[in-house]
Each structure stands twice: as C-alpha cells, then as structure tokens.
Design an enzyme around this catalytic site. Structure first.
Site, PDB file in Angstrom:
ATOM      1  N   HIS A 140       0.989  -1.240  -0.029  1.00 36.58           N
ATOM      2  CA  HIS A 140       0.045   0.204  -0.210  1.00 36.58           C
ATOM      3  C   HIS A 140       1.037   1.376   0.139  1.00 36.58           C
ATOM      4  O   HIS A 140       1.909   1.052   0.520  1.00 36.58           O
ATOM      5  CB  HIS A 140      -0.955  -0.055   1.290  1.00 36.58           C
ATOM      6  CG  HIS A 140      -1.884  -1.168   1.154  1.00 36.58           C
ATOM      7  ND1 HIS A 140      -3.116  -0.976   0.616  1.00 36.58           N
ATOM      8  CD2 HIS A 140      -1.954  -2.401   1.854  1.00 36.58           C
ATOM      9  CE1 HIS A 140      -3.634  -2.308   0.842  1.00 36.58           C
ATOM     10  NE2 HIS A 140      -2.989  -3.089   1.420  1.00 36.58           N
ATOM     11  N   CYS A 142       1.757   4.617   1.419  1.00 35.09           N
ATOM     12  CA  CYS A 142       2.194   5.399   2.937  1.00 35.09           C
ATOM     13  C   CYS A 142       2.184   6.694   2.517  1.00 35.09           C
ATOM     14  O   CYS A 142       3.075   7.256   1.941  1.00 35.09           O
ATOM     15  CB  CYS A 142       3.055   5.111   3.851  1.00 35.09           C
ATOM     16  SG  CYS A 142       3.072   6.042   5.313  1.00 35.09           S
ATOM     17  N   CYS A 156       3.436   3.916  11.985  1.00 32.21           N
ATOM     18  CA  CYS A 156       3.246   3.869  13.551  1.00 32.21           C
ATOM     19  C   CYS A 156       4.207   5.316  14.049  1.00 32.21           C
ATOM     20  O   CYS A 156       5.123   5.438  13.842  1.00 32.21           O
ATOM     21  CB  CYS A 156       4.297   2.752  14.255  1.00 32.21           C
ATOM     22  SG  CYS A 156       4.051   2.778  16.051  1.00 32.21           S
TER      23      CYS A 156
END
EC number: 2.3.1.225
Length: 365
Positions: A140, A142, A156
């Site tokens: 995916h 980011c 995170c």
C-alpha cells in the site's frame, strides 16, 4: 522553498516528537530503577544479593527492548522491486490514455508476468499513480513516507516509521520486550512502592521516583498488552492491520483469510524457520515481500473441474486481470507438499492438489 517542501520538512521534524518522548521516559526509567531504587534504596538497606539479581535481570530486558526499538525505527521499509514499475513506453501509453478501460488494458498486459493475485474492490489492477508502479499483493502507499510499502501494516507514530514486511518482526519484538520490561519493573518496584506509600521508608528523593516509576510502568503495561494481543491475533490469521479492516480481493471475491496457511505456518512467515532467531531482532521472515502463498480452498470434484476450465478460458483471453506465471517458480516450503506446478503452454500455470481435491485460488510465491 516551495510550500509543499516546507510542509514535508515540518512533518518530518514533528514526526520525531513521539520517539523523543519514549526515549525520555526510557532514560528516566533507567535512572529511577538503577540509581534510585537499586543503589540508594535496596543496596542502601544492605540487600546486596537482591540488588545484583535485580540489576542483571533489568539490564537483560532493557537491552532487548532498546535493541528491538532501534531496529523498528531505523530499518527502512521495503519498497516494490523494479519489475513492478512500468517501462517508459508503457508509462507513456498509460499517461496518454484517458479511458480507464484502455489504461486497465495496459496494466493487465504489464501485470501478466508479475505474481499479483489480488485486485481493488472494483476488480481493477492496483496501480499507484504517485509511485507509478503496479502494487504487489498486500502493498500500500503510505502518505507519511510518500512511497509504496511491501506488506504494509500501518504507519506507527511511536517509531516514526512504516511497519511492514522488513520490520514487522522487530515491531512485534518491540511490543513483547516493552511488556516484559514494564512487567518486571512494576513487579520488583511494588514492594518498595508499598513501603514508601506507608511511610515505612522515608527517603523523600527516592520516594518520588519509585512511586512514579510504578504508576508509569503499570500504565504502559496495560496499554501495550492490548496492542500486543491484537497483533498476535493478526499474525495467527496472517493479516495486516489494513487487511483486518478491508479484506483483500481475489478472483473469487474478498477474503480476509486468503493468505492464511494455518496458525503455525502463519507465525513462521513472520519469524522464520530458525527458532534460535525468533526472540532476536534479526530479520528472519520468509519470502521477498512481493508475493505470498495463499490458502487452499476445498471444493468438490465437479466444482473444481468447472473452475479449472473457467480459469483456463479466462487466461487465454486478452483481458485476464491476473498474471499467469510468477517471477519465481520455486516451490514455497509453507504450502502442502501435495500442491505442485503443472505447466500448460508457455505462460499458463494451474496448481493441482492430490488426495484432498483442493484447488488453489492463487499461485504461491
């Protein structure tokens, strides 16, 4: 400096604030435990044996915690290999087309030689417009890292990094050693917490650090426990955080368990086959992050025969959305020994199973 560049610089600087906060708490906890508790309180009461045992055990947990945290932060997220990028000619044709169907046709032709077996919810090839590449399964884009991440789980803020294929094991160990570190500190501090609370001990300087250390370690233990338990469940199911909210779409439809191989094999995909490396923050995950084995779906013989014929017919057409042959044809050790490759033509792959009448819905790595 362009506004977008300035914004990205500010974003990168602010991204380190949570990491600095965790670093400050860890450094303070080290001082509070080693100096205030072990040296001034326990050793000061002439409990030398207990002091040595506490210090040795504490430093063991502390080193493993810091090591795994460091690896989670500074391990660069893995990105798709060059095979997933469009060639210059394909990119030029893609950008000139305004029809989405024509664009998908270009992407389908480019994806025929790639190990891609999932699509978007609308059954189209997953293509990243920003990175200009065909997304591998489970990858995916980011927005924080501004790149596509292999087997992306989440970004995170506490590590200021994307958690994905290259550092997911380190992230799990970071949570594990955080739990053990906080549990050990809280358990060993509790005795002296009670003594300070009841004024049995009167050292005012150590009292503040010991009382606060117990509350902080207990609070972090409770909060990390829920997160660690959730990720253990994800590993057992072979899912990412993204896949737990949005199931990947295969040729037969969405399937949250599409990559699940059984609990034991799912754990080995993350931690590897060598058990001696499981508890060390050393990369030992299986695979390359670009392709993954999929589970076998049970079917009756008649349904399996019809499915094979349909798959063969679709693979013969020009609109086949899935590739026919992966980059590597080596057999993945995670799958059952019954499954094997049967070559049918120059570019056709049908996976067949033996006694259990199983048919794979996706080709393994």
């Amino acid at each position: 400096m362009a506004p977008w560049t300035l914004w990205r610089c500010c974003q990168r600087v602010v991204g380190w604030v949570p990491v600095l906060f965790i670093t400050f708490v860890v450094v303070w906890s080290y001082y509070a435990y080693v100096v205030e508790l072990c040296v001034f309180t326990i050793f000061g009461n002439e409990e030398n044996g207990k002091t040595v045992v506490y210090l040795v055990a504490f430093h063991l947990f502390f080193v493993m915690f810091v090591w795994s945290y460091w690896m989670t932060i500074f391990t660069s997220p893995a990105s798709p290999s060059k095979e997933f990028y469009l060639s210059n000619s394909e990119k030029e044709r893609y950008e000139k087309e305004f029809s989405q169907e024509r664009q998908q046709e270009i992407l389908r032709r480019a994806a025929r030689a790639l190990p891609i077996y999932t699509t978007s919810a609308s059954k189209t090839i997953r293509y990243c417009e920003k990175c200009q590449l065909i997304k591998p399964d489970r990858a995916h884009h980011c927005s924080a890292c501004d790149s596509c991440i292999l087997k992306m789980d989440h970004h995170c803020p506490w590590v200021n990094n994307c958690v994905g294929f290259s550092n997911y094991k380190f992230f799990l160990l970071f949570l594990l050693y955080s739990l053990l570190y906080c549990l050990f500190v809280a358990a060993t501090v509790l005795e002296y917490f009670i003594k300070f609370w009841t004024n049995e001990l009167t050292d005012t300087r150590a009292k503040f650090h010991v009382l606060f250390l117990f509350f902080v370690s207990a609070m972090f233990f409770i909060s990390v426990l829920s997160l660690f338990s959730y990720h253990c469940w994800l590993v057992g199911k072979n899912r990412t955080t993204i896949e737990s909210f949005r199931a990947p779409t295969f040729s037969y439809g969405p399937d949250g368990n599409g990559f699940s191989l059984g609990c034991s094999k799912n754990w080995r995909q993350v931690f590897g086959d060598e058990k001696k490396y499981w508890l060390l923050p050393i990369f030992s995950s299986l695979g390359d992050g670009c392709s993954f084995p999929t589970r076998l779906v049970g079917m009756d013989p008649e349904q399996a025969s019809v499915t094979n014929q349909n798959e063969y017919a679709r693979s013969s057409g020009s609109n086949q959305p899935f590739p026919i042959k992966p980059l590597s044809e080596s057999k993945n050790r995670l799958l059952d020994s019954e499954s094997q490759w049967l070559e049918n033509g120059a570019e056709e792959g049908i996976v067949k199973s033996g006694t259990n009448n199983h048919v794979t819905v996706a080709i393994e790595n």
